[in-house]
Scaffold this motif. Structure first.
Motif, PDB file in Angstrom:
ATOM      1  N   VAL A  31      -6.191   9.110   3.595  1.00 52.04           N
ATOM      2  CA  VAL A  31      -7.394   8.976   4.420  1.00 52.04           C
ATOM      3  C   VAL A  31      -8.645   9.289   3.603  1.00 52.04           C
ATOM      4  O   VAL A  31      -9.652   8.574   3.668  1.00 52.04           O
ATOM      5  CB  VAL A  31      -7.305   9.908   5.643  1.00 52.04           C
ATOM      6  CG1 VAL A  31      -8.629   9.943   6.392  1.00 52.04           C
ATOM      7  CG2 VAL A  31      -6.181   9.465   6.570  1.00 52.04           C
ATOM      8  N   ALA A  32      -8.576  10.346   2.810  1.00 51.21           N
ATOM      9  CA  ALA A  32      -9.734  10.731   1.997  1.00 51.21           C
ATOM     10  C   ALA A  32     -10.097   9.651   0.988  1.00 51.21           C
ATOM     11  O   ALA A  32     -11.268   9.326   0.801  1.00 51.21           O
ATOM     12  CB  ALA A  32      -9.448  12.055   1.285  1.00 51.21           C
ATOM     13  N   PHE A  33      -9.091   9.075   0.345  1.00 48.31           N
ATOM     14  CA  PHE A  33      -9.367   8.035  -0.642  1.00 48.31           C
ATOM     15  C   PHE A  33      -9.887   6.759   0.020  1.00 48.31           C
ATOM     16  O   PHE A  33     -10.641   6.003  -0.594  1.00 48.31           O
ATOM     17  CB  PHE A  33      -8.114   7.741  -1.469  1.00 48.31           C
ATOM     18  CG  PHE A  33      -7.677   8.894  -2.322  1.00 48.31           C
ATOM     19  CD1 PHE A  33      -8.614   9.727  -2.918  1.00 48.31           C
ATOM     20  CD2 PHE A  33      -6.332   9.164  -2.529  1.00 48.31           C
ATOM     21  CE1 PHE A  33      -8.219  10.797  -3.711  1.00 48.31           C
ATOM     22  CE2 PHE A  33      -5.925  10.227  -3.318  1.00 48.31           C
ATOM     23  CZ  PHE A  33      -6.877  11.042  -3.904  1.00 48.31           C
ATOM     24  N   ALA A  34      -9.459   6.503   1.261  1.00 47.79           N
ATOM     25  CA  ALA A  34      -9.999   5.356   1.990  1.00 47.79           C
ATOM     26  C   ALA A  34     -11.489   5.547   2.246  1.00 47.79           C
ATOM     27  O   ALA A  34     -12.284   4.610   2.118  1.00 47.79           O
ATOM     28  CB  ALA A  34      -9.245   5.165   3.307  1.00 47.79           C
ATOM     29  N   ILE A  65       6.204   9.726  -6.939  1.00 48.19           N
ATOM     30  CA  ILE A  65       5.573   9.250  -5.712  1.00 48.19           C
ATOM     31  C   ILE A  65       4.326   8.446  -6.049  1.00 48.19           C
ATOM     32  O   ILE A  65       3.501   8.876  -6.869  1.00 48.19           O
ATOM     33  CB  ILE A  65       5.195  10.425  -4.792  1.00 48.19           C
ATOM     34  CG1 ILE A  65       6.425  11.283  -4.485  1.00 48.19           C
ATOM     35  CG2 ILE A  65       4.555   9.924  -3.512  1.00 48.19           C
ATOM     36  CD1 ILE A  65       7.528  10.561  -3.748  1.00 48.19           C
ATOM     37  N   SER A  66       4.188   7.292  -5.423  1.00 46.96           N
ATOM     38  CA  SER A  66       3.006   6.451  -5.600  1.00 46.96           C
ATOM     39  C   SER A  66       2.327   6.235  -4.265  1.00 46.96           C
ATOM     40  O   SER A  66       2.950   6.346  -3.201  1.00 46.96           O
ATOM     41  CB  SER A  66       3.393   5.101  -6.217  1.00 46.96           C
ATOM     42  OG  SER A  66       3.935   5.263  -7.514  1.00 46.96           O
ATOM     43  N   GLY A  67       1.057   5.912  -4.312  1.00 45.93           N
ATOM     44  CA  GLY A  67       0.297   5.663  -3.090  1.00 45.93           C
ATOM     45  C   GLY A  67      -1.141   5.346  -3.424  1.00 45.93           C
ATOM     46  O   GLY A  67      -1.489   5.073  -4.573  1.00 45.93           O
ATOM     47  N   ALA A  68      -1.999   5.382  -2.416  1.00 46.84           N
ATOM     48  CA  ALA A  68      -3.436   5.173  -2.623  1.00 46.84           C
ATOM     49  C   ALA A  68      -3.996   6.369  -3.390  1.00 46.84           C
ATOM     50  O   ALA A  68      -3.741   7.511  -3.025  1.00 46.84           O
ATOM     51  CB  ALA A  68      -4.144   5.011  -1.284  1.00 46.84           C
ATOM     52  N   THR A  69      -4.743   6.118  -4.453  1.00 44.33           N
ATOM     53  CA  THR A  69      -5.209   7.200  -5.320  1.00 44.33           C
ATOM     54  C   THR A  69      -6.717   7.164  -5.493  1.00 44.33           C
ATOM     55  O   THR A  69      -7.367   6.129  -5.307  1.00 44.33           O
ATOM     56  CB  THR A  69      -4.554   7.101  -6.713  1.00 44.33           C
ATOM     57  OG1 THR A  69      -4.919   5.856  -7.306  1.00 44.33           O
ATOM     58  CG2 THR A  69      -3.049   7.207  -6.616  1.00 44.33           C
ATOM     59  N   GLY A  70      -7.262   8.309  -5.902  1.00 45.68           N
ATOM     60  CA  GLY A  70      -8.691   8.408  -6.140  1.00 45.68           C
ATOM     61  C   GLY A  70      -9.140   7.571  -7.315  1.00 45.68           C
ATOM     62  O   GLY A  70     -10.244   7.012  -7.307  1.00 45.68           O
ATOM     63  N   ALA A  71      -8.298   7.476  -8.358  1.00 41.92           N
ATOM     64  CA  ALA A  71      -8.670   6.693  -9.539  1.00 41.92           C
ATOM     65  C   ALA A  71      -8.902   5.237  -9.174  1.00 41.92           C
ATOM     66  O   ALA A  71      -9.839   4.599  -9.663  1.00 41.92           O
ATOM     67  CB  ALA A  71      -7.575   6.812 -10.595  1.00 41.92           C
TER      68      ALA A  71
END
Length: 588
Positions: A31-34, A65-71
């Motif tokens: 959510v934060a990265f979105a 683990i992979s997912g939506a990231t800040g980078a």
């Protein structure tokens, strides 16, 4: 040093329980990265599901683990802000295709050239960045609608719950390892926070509170920005002296009545983690066929769309692979196993292509969540599959229950990740580090902390390490000189001949005063690049110009081909070393 990443056996129970723990930690991160990327939170959650599930199945590192990231979000935000969200999805698909090409061409092995000093700097910088990222959980909405840090009782309660979470994670494994301590800490602290609210009326921010607070702060920022733009346009409409223009400052504040209207306009009931089953973005009801958002996909616009998304796709692919391969290396060291870099590149590529087609923002390996998984006992692919499936279940079914989890519990988990990630030994052994390596470590750490660009920090560290290596070896080319019974002069070379050492190589010879026959023996020397080959060719030309014979022994076929133009005055003999090749050929 805390034994945070203890050795645990791979079991189905450990994988499932650790996957559930990771899923809980994935929610606020996605959510934060979105929000960072400027897209709807549900896009971040869908992205985390697709990236996590596909890489868990196809990737080269079980337990990662992979997912939506800040980078990735930092790159995405510029594309969305400048061109709109419609260009995001094809950019993610194209980035995935680039990653597929890298994996198929087996370029993932390049991660092996990352020096230990860069890895240490990366890990330490990452730990600091993860810790700093948790500070946003201590923010609350101020009276002016802006975010500010907690004070007083809310801060004390938040601090106590964070400390309790960390204490459980540290102490529970000493009693039992039947349940992941991180999961147990989240459950205990959640019920404790509910009890504090019910019995004493003491509130602490939950995941839902974070969503509502961020949405309200975003609405206030947008309203203030619109107010400033209107003021700028009004001033700009006036006749100004030549060369003067109005520049927005970004410090416009809303009046009390305006702020109240903006906050009242935020529909809190509509804010949450609930969502439907993911669908391809072009079939989503939110993307009506008449919607102008589909304009970039019109046949006449495809070429223009490609030129817009191409640079962003290249950056997304590079950032995603570098962060994923660095995470793979870190997990390899912790688990004392070895992942497959090229297979991970393929997995990341397939995941991002799928993610883009289903309206996601893309992603890559998540170091913090991977470390949580490893610490909780997750070693197999089932842990990543469980985490991603549970995340989708949260969105489809369990959102109201997940939203009540206090942010303090998740912050406590991440703080323990920080403690376990940071290489504390570097604080004690810094005097034993070579000066150059210590400098590289500090450079990578500092660049990571101040820019939050992990991929660029690694590239910078590798580049500086390479320059230091070249500088050191530029003066390590030694020459032994002797004369044989026929009066010929022999130069026995030791070291590497490459662009950094060619000057020293050239200065070691004296064609004007050498005898008629001169022998240069390359038995203990390796020629690493074209600069070295050119230096040999020029040396042969110097002896030819002086009318003297030059004998070169133990040279590679590449060198002989280059030296053919020297004619009869250059004698090349490699019969004693038939297996020698130029290093660049071996790397190819």
């Amino acid at each position: 040093m805390l034994d945070f990443f203890r050795k645990r056996k791979r079991t189905i129970k450990n994988d499932v329980l650790s996957g559930m723990t990771v899923a809980l930690a994935l929610v606020p991160e996605a959510v934060a990265f979105a929000f960072v990327a400027g897209v709807d939170p549900i896009i971040g959650l869908y992205s985390a599901f697709f990236i996590g599930f596909i890489t868990a199945v196809l990737g080269g590192r079980p337990g990662m683990i992979s997912g939506a990231t800040g980078a990735m979000a930092v790159v995405v935000v510029a594309l969305v802000a400048e061109h709109g969200v419609a260009y995001l999805f094809p950019a993610v698909v194209l980035a995935g295709l680039f990653q597929l090409v890298v994996g198929i061409c087996r370029l993932g092995m390049l991660i092996r050239i990352v020096p230990a000093s860069v890895m240490l700097g990366f890990v330490n910088g990452l730990a600091i960045v993860i810790g700093m990222a948790q500070l946003s959980s201590f923010e609350m909405l101020g009276e002016d609608g802006a975010l500010k840090y907690m004070t007083g009782t809310p801060l004390v309660v938040m601090g106590i719950l964070v400390a309790v979470t960390m204490l459980i994670i540290w102490g529970l494994p000493k009693l039992t390892k039947a349940v992941p301590s991180s999961l147990a800490a989240i459950v205990v602290v959640t019920f404790g926070a509910i009890g504090l609210s019910s019995v004493f009326g003491v509130e602490t921010p939950t995941i839902r509170d974070m969503l509502v607070t961020n949405e309200k702060a975003k609405a206030v920022r947008e309203a203030a920005s619109a107010k400033e733009e209107a003021a700028v346009e009004a001033v700009g409409a006036q006749v100004l002296p030549e060369g003067l223009r109005v520049v927005p400052t970004g410090d416009v504040k809303l009046e009390a009545a305006e702020l109240e209207d903006v906050l009242a306009g935020v529909d809190e009931e509509a804010i949450g983690l609930s969502g439907g089953v993911p669908r391809p973005f072009f079939l989503n009801d939110d993307w009506g066929i008449e919607d102008s958002a589909l304009a970039p996909y019109a046949p006449a616009e495809l070429l223009n769309t490609l030129w817009v998304i191409l640079p962003f796709a290249l950056i997304l692919a590079g950032v995603g692979l570098i962060e994923s391969l660095m995470t793979l290396t870190l997990v390899d060291e912790i688990t004392e196993t070895r992942g497959r870099g090229n297979k991970e590149c393929v997995g990341q590529g397939v995941a991002n292509v799928t993610c883009g087609l289903f309206g996601g923002m893309g992603g890559c390996a998540m170091i913090g969540q991977s470390l949580i998984n490893v610490n909780s006992g997750g070693r197999g692919r089932l842990s990543g599959i469980t985490a991603s499936v549970m995340l989708l279940v949260f969105v489809l079914v369990l959102a109201p229950y997940i939203e009540v989890i206090p942010m303090a519990a998740l912050v406590g988990v991440m703080f323990m990740v920080v403690i376990g990630t940071f290489e504390w030994a570097t604080l004690k052994m810094w005097r034993r580090f070579p000066i150059a390596d210590f400098f590289v470590m500090l450079l990578v750490t500092g660049f990571t902390v101040f820019t939050h660009n992990l991929a660029l920090a690694v590239i910078l560290g590798v580049a500086v390490s390479a320059l230091i290596f070249a500088w050191r070896h530029a003066f390590h080319l030694g020459v032994d000189i002797r004369y044989d019974e026929q009066g010929a002069k022999h130069y026995q070379l030791h070291g590497a001949l490459f662009f950094g050492s060619v000057t020293h190589f050239t200065d070691s010879f004296d064609p004007a005063h050498d005898p008629e026959d001169t022998v240069v023996d390359f038995y203990y020397t390796r020629v690493y690049d074209q600069s070295g080959l050119e230096a040999i060719s020029k040396l042969a030309e110097r002896y030819r110009a002086a009318g003297k014979r030059l004998h070169l022994t133990h040279l590679s076929p590449e060198c002989r081909e280059l030296l053919d133009k020297a004619g009869d005055l250059v004698e090349v003999n490699v019969s004693e070393d038939p297996q020698y090749h130029v290093a660049t050929e071996r790397l190819g």
